[in-house]
Design a protein around this motif. Structure first.
Motif, short mmCIF file in Angstrom:
data_model
loop_
_atom_site.label_atom_id
_atom_site.label_comp_id
_atom_site.label_asym_id
_atom_site.label_seq_id
_atom_site.Cartn_x
_atom_site.Cartn_y
_atom_site.Cartn_z
N THR A 1 -14.89 13.82 -46.45
CA THR A 1 -14.65 15.13 -45.68
C THR A 1 -13.38 15.69 -45.85
N GLY A 2 -12.25 14.95 -46.50
CA GLY A 2 -11.16 15.62 -46.76
C GLY A 2 -9.76 15.43 -45.75
N THR A 3 -8.81 15.21 -46.02
CA THR A 3 -7.57 15.02 -45.11
C THR A 3 -6.72 16.26 -45.40
N LEU A 4 -6.36 17.00 -44.40
CA LEU A 4 -5.28 17.95 -44.57
C LEU A 4 -4.05 17.46 -44.50
N LEU A 5 -3.20 17.39 -45.47
CA LEU A 5 -1.82 16.83 -45.28
C LEU A 5 -0.71 17.88 -45.08
N ALA A 6 0.16 17.75 -44.49
CA ALA A 6 1.35 18.49 -44.20
C ALA A 6 2.41 17.72 -44.07
N VAL A 7 3.55 18.11 -45.05
CA VAL A 7 4.73 17.39 -45.61
C VAL A 7 5.69 18.38 -44.91
N GLN A 8 6.56 17.91 -43.93
CA GLN A 8 7.46 18.84 -43.13
C GLN A 8 8.89 18.50 -43.89
N PRO A 9 9.45 19.57 -44.04
CA PRO A 9 10.74 19.40 -44.59
C PRO A 9 12.02 18.78 -43.82
#
Lengths: 113, 113
Positions: free
Chosen positions: A105-113
Protein backbone atom coordinates in the motif's frame (compact mmCIF):
# COMPACT_ATOMS: atom_id res chain seq x y z
CA UNK A 1 -6.65 -12.39 -2.96
CA UNK A 2 -3.09 -12.64 -1.70
CA UNK A 3 -1.89 -9.57 0.12
CA UNK A 4 1.39 -7.83 0.62
CA UNK A 5 1.35 -5.93 3.90
CA UNK A 6 3.58 -2.87 4.02
CA UNK A 7 4.53 -0.77 7.03
CA UNK A 8 4.80 1.90 8.16
CA UNK A 9 2.31 3.97 6.20
CA UNK A 10 4.49 7.04 6.65
CA UNK A 11 7.98 7.67 7.97
CA UNK A 12 9.95 10.74 8.95
CA UNK A 13 13.71 10.42 9.13
CA UNK A 14 16.44 12.94 9.74
CA UNK A 15 19.06 13.52 7.07
CA UNK A 16 21.82 10.98 7.43
CA UNK A 17 19.61 8.51 9.26
CA UNK A 18 18.47 5.03 8.23
CA UNK A 19 15.02 4.55 6.73
CA UNK A 20 13.49 1.11 7.11
CA UNK A 21 10.32 -0.07 5.38
CA UNK A 22 8.93 -3.54 5.92
CA UNK A 23 6.77 -5.87 3.85
CA UNK A 24 5.24 -9.26 4.49
CA UNK A 25 3.74 -11.63 1.96
CA UNK A 26 1.61 -14.74 2.21
CA UNK A 27 2.19 -16.86 -0.85
CA UNK A 28 5.25 -19.09 -0.63
CA UNK A 29 5.24 -19.40 -4.42
CA UNK A 30 6.31 -15.75 -4.74
CA UNK A 31 9.92 -15.45 -5.80
CA UNK A 32 10.35 -11.92 -7.11
CA UNK A 33 10.34 -8.94 -4.75
CA UNK A 34 10.86 -5.48 -6.25
CA UNK A 35 10.77 -2.08 -4.62
CA UNK A 36 9.47 0.92 -6.51
CA UNK A 37 10.09 4.58 -5.77
CA UNK A 38 7.56 7.21 -6.75
CA UNK A 39 7.98 10.98 -6.67
CA UNK A 40 4.93 13.28 -6.67
CA UNK A 41 3.37 13.58 -10.09
CA UNK A 42 5.48 10.76 -11.51
CA UNK A 43 5.00 7.10 -12.16
CA UNK A 44 6.70 4.47 -9.99
CA UNK A 45 10.23 3.50 -10.97
CA UNK A 46 12.04 0.30 -10.11
CA UNK A 47 14.55 0.92 -7.34
CA UNK A 48 15.89 -2.52 -6.48
CA UNK A 49 14.66 -6.12 -6.62
CA UNK A 50 15.59 -9.42 -5.02
CA UNK A 51 14.95 -13.09 -5.56
CA UNK A 52 14.83 -15.53 -2.62
CA UNK A 53 18.10 -17.26 -3.44
CA UNK A 54 19.92 -14.49 -1.55
CA UNK A 55 19.17 -12.92 1.82
CA UNK A 56 20.42 -9.47 1.00
CA UNK A 57 21.01 -7.26 -2.01
CA UNK A 58 22.70 -3.90 -1.92
CA UNK A 59 22.77 -1.15 -4.52
CA UNK A 60 24.45 2.00 -3.33
CA UNK A 61 22.63 3.28 -0.26
CA UNK A 62 19.67 0.95 -0.82
CA UNK A 63 19.56 -2.58 0.60
CA UNK A 64 16.89 -5.25 0.51
CA UNK A 65 16.92 -7.76 3.35
CA UNK A 66 14.97 -10.94 2.74
CA UNK A 67 13.77 -13.50 5.29
CA UNK A 68 12.26 -16.43 3.45
CA UNK A 69 11.16 -18.38 6.53
CA UNK A 70 9.32 -15.36 7.93
CA UNK A 71 8.00 -14.35 4.51
CA UNK A 72 9.23 -10.83 5.08
CA UNK A 73 11.47 -8.41 3.25
CA UNK A 74 12.55 -4.89 3.97
CA UNK A 75 14.13 -1.88 2.34
CA UNK A 76 16.90 -0.05 4.15
CA UNK A 77 18.00 3.38 2.98
CA UNK A 78 21.33 4.28 4.52
CA UNK A 79 22.43 7.89 4.95
CA UNK A 80 18.95 9.08 3.98
CA UNK A 81 18.86 12.33 1.99
CA UNK A 82 16.07 14.86 1.38
CA UNK A 83 16.10 13.73 -2.26
CA UNK A 84 14.99 10.29 -1.08
CA UNK A 85 11.67 11.78 0.03
CA UNK A 86 9.11 9.83 -1.99
CA UNK A 87 6.56 7.06 -1.73
CA UNK A 88 7.98 3.56 -1.72
CA UNK A 89 6.06 0.48 -2.80
CA UNK A 90 7.07 -3.10 -2.26
CA UNK A 91 5.68 -5.84 -4.45
CA UNK A 92 5.77 -9.61 -4.64
CA UNK A 93 4.92 -12.13 -7.30
CA UNK A 94 5.58 -15.54 -8.78
CA UNK A 95 8.35 -15.90 -11.31
CA UNK A 96 8.46 -12.19 -11.85
CA UNK A 97 5.28 -12.25 -13.91
CA UNK A 98 4.31 -8.61 -13.92
CA UNK A 99 0.63 -9.36 -14.35
CA UNK A 100 0.71 -11.30 -11.09
CA UNK A 101 2.66 -8.76 -9.04
CA UNK A 102 0.88 -7.68 -5.88
CA UNK A 103 1.82 -4.28 -4.57
CA UNK A 104 1.94 -3.08 -1.00
CA UNK A 105 0.00 0.00 0.00
CA UNK A 106 3.01 2.31 -0.01
CA UNK A 107 5.12 4.22 2.50
CA UNK A 108 5.48 7.98 2.32
CA UNK A 109 9.02 8.83 3.36
CA UNK A 110 10.00 12.34 4.37
CA UNK A 111 13.68 13.01 5.03
CA UNK A 112 14.13 16.20 6.99
CA UNK A 113 17.25 18.33 6.39
CA UNK B 1 9.78 7.88 -18.60
CA UNK B 2 10.99 5.06 -20.86
CA UNK B 3 9.14 6.26 -23.94
CA UNK B 4 5.66 6.03 -22.47
CA UNK B 5 3.13 8.78 -23.00
CA UNK B 6 -0.23 8.81 -21.29
CA UNK B 7 -3.03 11.07 -22.42
CA UNK B 8 -4.77 12.99 -21.15
CA UNK B 9 -2.78 13.75 -18.01
CA UNK B 10 -5.82 15.13 -16.23
CA UNK B 11 -9.51 14.71 -16.88
CA UNK B 12 -12.72 15.59 -15.13
CA UNK B 13 -15.83 13.84 -16.38
CA UNK B 14 -19.41 13.36 -15.33
CA UNK B 15 -20.92 10.19 -13.98
CA UNK B 16 -22.30 7.99 -16.74
CA UNK B 17 -20.11 9.33 -19.53
CA UNK B 18 -17.65 7.15 -21.46
CA UNK B 19 -13.96 7.90 -21.03
CA UNK B 20 -10.95 6.59 -22.91
CA UNK B 21 -7.39 6.85 -21.67
CA UNK B 22 -4.50 6.31 -24.02
CA UNK B 23 -1.09 4.82 -23.46
CA UNK B 24 1.48 5.16 -26.21
CA UNK B 25 4.93 3.56 -26.13
CA UNK B 26 7.91 3.96 -28.41
CA UNK B 27 9.85 0.98 -27.02
CA UNK B 28 8.17 -1.74 -29.09
CA UNK B 29 7.63 -3.72 -25.87
CA UNK B 30 5.23 -6.63 -26.10
CA UNK B 31 3.56 -6.34 -22.70
CA UNK B 32 1.46 -3.40 -21.58
CA UNK B 33 -0.54 -2.90 -18.39
CA UNK B 34 -3.11 -0.57 -16.90
CA UNK B 35 -3.08 0.03 -13.15
CA UNK B 36 -5.06 2.25 -10.87
CA UNK B 37 -3.53 3.83 -7.79
CA UNK B 38 -5.66 4.72 -4.80
CA UNK B 39 -4.69 5.72 -1.25
CA UNK B 40 -4.51 2.67 0.97
CA UNK B 41 -4.56 0.27 -1.97
CA UNK B 42 -1.25 0.76 -3.71
CA UNK B 43 -1.28 -0.22 -7.37
CA UNK B 44 -3.90 -2.64 -8.66
CA UNK B 45 -3.88 -4.21 -12.10
CA UNK B 46 -6.93 -3.50 -14.25
CA UNK B 47 -6.08 -5.17 -17.56
CA UNK B 48 -2.96 -6.15 -19.42
CA UNK B 49 -1.95 -7.04 -22.94
CA UNK B 50 0.60 -9.56 -24.16
CA UNK B 51 0.39 -8.59 -27.81
CA UNK B 52 -1.75 -6.96 -30.45
CA UNK B 53 -5.37 -7.94 -29.85
CA UNK B 54 -4.31 -10.15 -26.91
CA UNK B 55 -5.59 -8.85 -23.59
CA UNK B 56 -6.62 -10.27 -20.24
CA UNK B 57 -8.24 -9.13 -17.04
CA UNK B 58 -6.48 -8.09 -13.90
CA UNK B 59 -7.58 -7.81 -10.30
CA UNK B 60 -10.01 -4.90 -10.72
CA UNK B 61 -11.33 -5.17 -14.27
CA UNK B 62 -15.06 -4.63 -13.65
CA UNK B 63 -16.29 -1.49 -15.41
CA UNK B 64 -13.24 -1.28 -17.67
CA UNK B 65 -12.42 -2.51 -21.14
CA UNK B 66 -9.21 -2.31 -23.16
CA UNK B 67 -8.10 -2.53 -26.74
CA UNK B 68 -4.77 -2.93 -28.45
CA UNK B 69 -4.85 -2.67 -32.21
CA UNK B 70 -1.20 -1.63 -32.54
CA UNK B 71 1.90 -2.59 -30.58
CA UNK B 72 2.43 0.99 -29.48
CA UNK B 73 -1.06 1.84 -28.24
CA UNK B 74 -3.09 0.43 -25.36
CA UNK B 75 -6.44 2.05 -24.67
CA UNK B 76 -8.41 1.88 -21.44
CA UNK B 77 -12.12 2.64 -21.64
CA UNK B 78 -14.57 3.32 -18.87
CA UNK B 79 -17.86 2.60 -20.58
CA UNK B 80 -19.94 4.54 -18.06
CA UNK B 81 -17.80 6.33 -15.52
CA UNK B 82 -18.70 6.13 -11.83
CA UNK B 83 -17.38 8.08 -8.87
CA UNK B 84 -15.61 4.94 -7.63
CA UNK B 85 -13.43 5.12 -10.73
CA UNK B 86 -11.95 8.42 -9.61
CA UNK B 87 -8.28 7.50 -9.40
CA UNK B 88 -4.84 7.92 -10.86
CA UNK B 89 -4.30 5.55 -13.75
CA UNK B 90 -0.87 4.31 -14.75
CA UNK B 91 0.22 2.51 -17.84
CA UNK B 92 3.27 0.26 -17.67
CA UNK B 93 5.31 -1.76 -20.14
CA UNK B 94 7.68 -4.67 -19.91
CA UNK B 95 9.83 -6.15 -22.62
CA UNK B 96 8.92 -9.67 -21.60
CA UNK B 97 7.61 -11.57 -18.62
CA UNK B 98 9.78 -13.08 -15.94
CA UNK B 99 11.19 -10.57 -13.53
CA UNK B 100 11.94 -7.81 -15.94
CA UNK B 101 11.63 -4.18 -15.00
CA UNK B 102 8.24 -2.57 -15.46
CA UNK B 103 8.41 0.99 -16.76
CA UNK B 104 5.53 3.26 -15.79
CA UNK B 105 4.08 6.30 -17.47
CA UNK B 106 3.44 9.53 -15.61
CA UNK B 107 -0.18 8.75 -14.94
CA UNK B 108 -3.61 10.17 -15.70
CA UNK B 109 -5.58 11.74 -12.89
CA UNK B 110 -9.25 11.06 -13.54
CA UNK B 111 -12.01 12.67 -11.52
CA UNK B 112 -15.60 11.52 -11.98
CA UNK B 113 -18.12 14.02 -10.61
Amino acid sequence: QQQVKQSPQSLIVQKGGISIINCAYENTAFDYFPWYQQFPGKGPALLIAIRPDVSEKKEGRFTISFNKSAKQFSLHIMDSQPGDSATYFCAAGPGGATNKLIFGTGTLLAVQP
Amino acid sequence: DAGITQSPRHKVTETGTPVTLRCHQTENHRYMYWYRQDPGHGLRLIHYSYGVKDTDKGEVSDGYSVSRSKTEDFLLTLESATSSQTSVYFCAITQREGGTEAFFGQGTRLTVV
